[in-house]
Write a protein that holds these residues in place. Structure first.
Motif, PDB file in Angstrom:
ATOM      1  N   LYS A 181      60.031  52.744  40.235  1.00  0.00           N
ATOM      2  CA  LYS A 181      59.262  52.620  41.482  1.00  0.00           C
ATOM      3  C   LYS A 181      59.965  51.753  42.519  1.00  0.00           C
ATOM      4  O   LYS A 181      59.492  51.632  43.658  1.00  0.00           O
ATOM      5  CB  LYS A 181      57.887  52.018  41.170  1.00  0.00           C
ATOM      6  N   LEU A 182      61.072  51.131  42.136  1.00  0.00           N
ATOM      7  CA  LEU A 182      61.739  50.180  43.022  1.00  0.00           C
ATOM      8  C   LEU A 182      62.447  50.844  44.184  1.00  0.00           C
ATOM      9  O   LEU A 182      62.390  50.379  45.314  1.00  0.00           O
ATOM     10  CB  LEU A 182      62.730  49.327  42.207  1.00  0.00           C
ATOM     11  N   GLY A 183      63.125  51.950  43.922  1.00  0.00           N
ATOM     12  CA  GLY A 183      63.954  52.599  44.940  1.00  0.00           C
ATOM     13  C   GLY A 183      65.397  52.646  44.474  1.00  0.00           C
ATOM     14  O   GLY A 183      65.688  52.514  43.272  1.00  0.00           O
ATOM     15  N   THR A 184      66.318  52.810  45.396  1.00  0.00           N
ATOM     16  CA  THR A 184      67.738  52.959  45.050  1.00  0.00           C
ATOM     17  C   THR A 184      68.322  51.647  44.530  1.00  0.00           C
ATOM     18  O   THR A 184      68.107  50.579  45.105  1.00  0.00           O
ATOM     19  CB  THR A 184      68.539  53.427  46.278  1.00  0.00           C
ATOM     20  N   VAL A 207      65.526  56.893  38.276  1.00  0.00           N
ATOM     21  CA  VAL A 207      65.946  55.938  39.299  1.00  0.00           C
ATOM     22  C   VAL A 207      67.119  56.524  40.081  1.00  0.00           C
ATOM     23  O   VAL A 207      68.062  57.058  39.495  1.00  0.00           O
ATOM     24  CB  VAL A 207      66.369  54.596  38.661  1.00  0.00           C
ATOM     25  N   LYS A 208      67.070  56.391  41.398  1.00  0.00           N
ATOM     26  CA  LYS A 208      68.203  56.816  42.219  1.00  0.00           C
ATOM     27  C   LYS A 208      69.265  55.730  42.166  1.00  0.00           C
ATOM     28  O   LYS A 208      68.986  54.551  42.431  1.00  0.00           O
ATOM     29  CB  LYS A 208      67.784  57.067  43.661  1.00  0.00           C
ATOM     30  N   ALA A 244      68.653  51.536  52.183  1.00  0.00           N
ATOM     31  CA  ALA A 244      67.917  52.187  51.090  1.00  0.00           C
ATOM     32  C   ALA A 244      68.086  51.453  49.763  1.00  0.00           C
ATOM     33  O   ALA A 244      67.262  51.599  48.855  1.00  0.00           O
ATOM     34  CB  ALA A 244      68.378  53.632  50.941  1.00  0.00           C
ATOM     35  N   LYS A 246      67.779  48.659  47.168  1.00  0.00           N
ATOM     36  CA  LYS A 246      66.838  47.570  46.938  1.00  0.00           C
ATOM     37  C   LYS A 246      67.416  46.453  46.068  1.00  0.00           C
ATOM     38  O   LYS A 246      66.868  45.353  46.021  1.00  0.00           O
ATOM     39  CB  LYS A 246      65.565  48.105  46.281  1.00  0.00           C
ATOM     40  N   ASP A 263      68.712  42.670  48.215  1.00  0.00           N
ATOM     41  CA  ASP A 263      68.713  43.861  49.088  1.00  0.00           C
ATOM     42  C   ASP A 263      69.353  43.618  50.444  1.00  0.00           C
ATOM     43  O   ASP A 263      69.730  44.574  51.131  1.00  0.00           O
ATOM     44  CB  ASP A 263      67.286  44.405  49.255  1.00  0.00           C
ATOM     45  N   ALA A 364      61.000  44.872  40.666  1.00  0.00           N
ATOM     46  CA  ALA A 364      60.073  45.996  40.831  1.00  0.00           C
ATOM     47  C   ALA A 364      58.635  45.565  40.546  1.00  0.00           C
ATOM     48  O   ALA A 364      57.718  45.896  41.302  1.00  0.00           O
ATOM     49  CB  ALA A 364      60.481  47.137  39.899  1.00  0.00           C
TER      50      ALA A 364
END
Length: 472
Positions: A181-184, A207-208, A244, A246, A263, A364
């Motif tokens: 859920k955190l992002g990249t 995860v990206k 983008a 994080k 980030d 996260a």
């Protein structure tokens, strides 16, 4: 011939100078003799290596010597992280492992690290025995080598791939669903053994990931494979330049050390990560036990421990001492300022892979970047600012340095000394809670000066006073 000397993390040397095949075979035979004398011959040994020049060749030569000594050998089929080798020792219940690694040292170095059956770095009594055996054999053909094909046919040698079982175990210790859920997340294995160990499990959980320096390069891009601010500016710029991203996570050459980039591109000192994770593991995960830190590590750890009412173990520098406490199930987390940590229920060895993933989970879960988590912690326990410097000693000062600190001054930078700690080096704890540590290098004319204070201004005053004390 130079003597074989094991430091805090094994024997290291420069390729083609002292780190040559003949010396490697002698040290391997010394380890074999140590294992045989301990009555652990039948358990076998794992042999691994990092991504440096000739790692595979050195590992294969070690396997020839071990099987020639009648010790069953499990040879890793690719360059393998140090913590993964530790995990495999415990899983297979072997007598230990020989790991060809120089960790974060420059590319011209290689090394041999021996880990005994309990999975942590060898304690001094073990390394002293191996040193003695090796140096007694220098200049002699003291080993018998077995052809590897013959060893395979005799079922004395097998290739292993410990990645899958290690990652399966890690999935039970890290909340990948939260991380998703955190992002990249940006991943930088620094051309080392961490390739695939961070990116692949993250991507497998949705995860990206963006990667940098994710191919093998024995030159490590021209820098030591150390995830410190000085050597990962390309990674810092990558994170800073992409809104983008994080979080940025990095590992060193053998993936036992970690580097964290927030980030906004801020490099987060490892000292602070240990304290943040301690707070997170107790408060969110409900873990119980003490905490261990080396004498050179921030007392922010102590402040968090006081907040939660848990015991602090202060150890000499060298992760073997922290690993021993993990092995005895006495601590929740143990760490060093040099970017090494592990946790309860995991291997008694530094694990940069686990450290990176736990930081990602923490960020996260808490919904805040690392710097804001740190500010929140400071509001609860007070501010701690830490720095280390290396001071080169002129010959006349080096000769007298050992005696200089035997008699403590009454004050440093105008503040009264309350306590003198000599666990490893000389550490002065001052009345205002700040401290200075002086540790002489065992290999060069350098004193490592560590200082901690509640502000940048006070820290500069302490460091200046420390330099004056050393050089006066």
């Amino acid at each position: 011939m130079q003597r074989i000397v094991f430091g805090t993390s094994g024997w290291r040397g420069i390729l083609c100078e002292d780190f040559i095949f003949e010396n490697v075979k002698i040290v391997t035979q010394a380890i074999a003799d140590h294992v045989i004398a301990a009555g652990e011959k039948e358990k076998g040994l794992i042999v691994g290596y990092d991504s440096r020049f000739m790692g595979e060749r050195f590992a294969r030569e070690a396997a020839r010597v071990l099987t020639g000594a009648g010790i069953k050998t499990f040879l890793c089929n690719r360059d393998t992280p140090t913590p993964v080798i530790a995990f495999e020792i415990l899983r297979r219940k072997t007598a230990g492992a020989i790991n060809f690694t120089a960790s974060h040292n420059p590319p011209e170095y290689n090394g041999i690290k021996f880990s005994p059956s309990w999975g942590g770095p060898a304690l001094p009594e073990t390394t002293h025995d191996i040193e003695r055996r090796a140096n007694e054999m220098m200049g002699e053909v003291c080993y018998k080598e077995c052809h590897l094909d013959d060893a395979v046919r005799a079922e004395m040698l097998s290739e292993i791939d410990p990645m899958k079982t290690y990652l399966e175990d890690l999935a039970g210790k890290v909340d990948f669903a939260a991380i998703a859920k955190l992002g990249t997340i940006a991943v930088n294995p620094l051309y080392g053994t961490g390739r695939g160990y961070l990116a692949e499990p993250l991507m497998a959980h949705g995860v990206k990931v963006v990667q940098l320096n994710a191919h093998r390069d024995p030159y490590f891009g021209g820098f030591p494979p150390e995830p410190s601010e000085k050597y990962i500016q390309d990674f810092i710029n990558m994170v800073k330049g992409d809104p983008a991203i994080k979080l940025g996570i990095a590992t060193d050459g053998d993936a036992d050390r970690f580097g964290i980039i927030d980030d906004d591109g801020t490099f987060i000192e490892p000292n602070y990560i240990i304290a943040l994770l301690l707070d997170y593991l107790v408060r969110v995960k409900g873990m119980t036990g003490g905490v261990a830190r080396s004498v050179a590590t921030s007392h922010l750890v102590d402040a968090v421990a006081k907040k939660h009412g848990i015991e602090v173990f202060e150890t000499p520098v060298g992760f073997k001492y922290i690993g021993e406490l993990i092995s005895q199930d006495k601590i929740i987390i143990g760490g060093e300022e040099s970017a090494g940590l592990t946790i309860k229920g995991h291997v008694p060895e530094k694990d940069g892979i686990l450290a990176c993933l736990l930081v990602a989970e923490m960020v996260a879960h808490e919904g805040l970047p690392v710097r804001k988590l740190l500010e929140r912690l400071y509001e609860q326990v007070g501010r701690f600012v830490t720095k280390r410097e290396n001071i080169t000693l002129p010959p006349e000062i080096e000769a007298a340095f050992a005696d200089k600190l035997k008699v403590a001054p009454a004050t440093i930078a105008g503040v009264k000394i309350m306590e003198k700690v000599t666990i490893d080096g000389t550490k002065f704890i001052l009345e205002d809670g700040s401290w200075l540590l002086f540790r002489k290098s065992g290999t060069e004319p350098v004193v490592r000066l560590y200082a901690e204070a509640p502000s940048e201004v006070r820290l500069k005053e302490l460091l200046a006073a420390g330099r004056e004390l050393i050089l006066s």
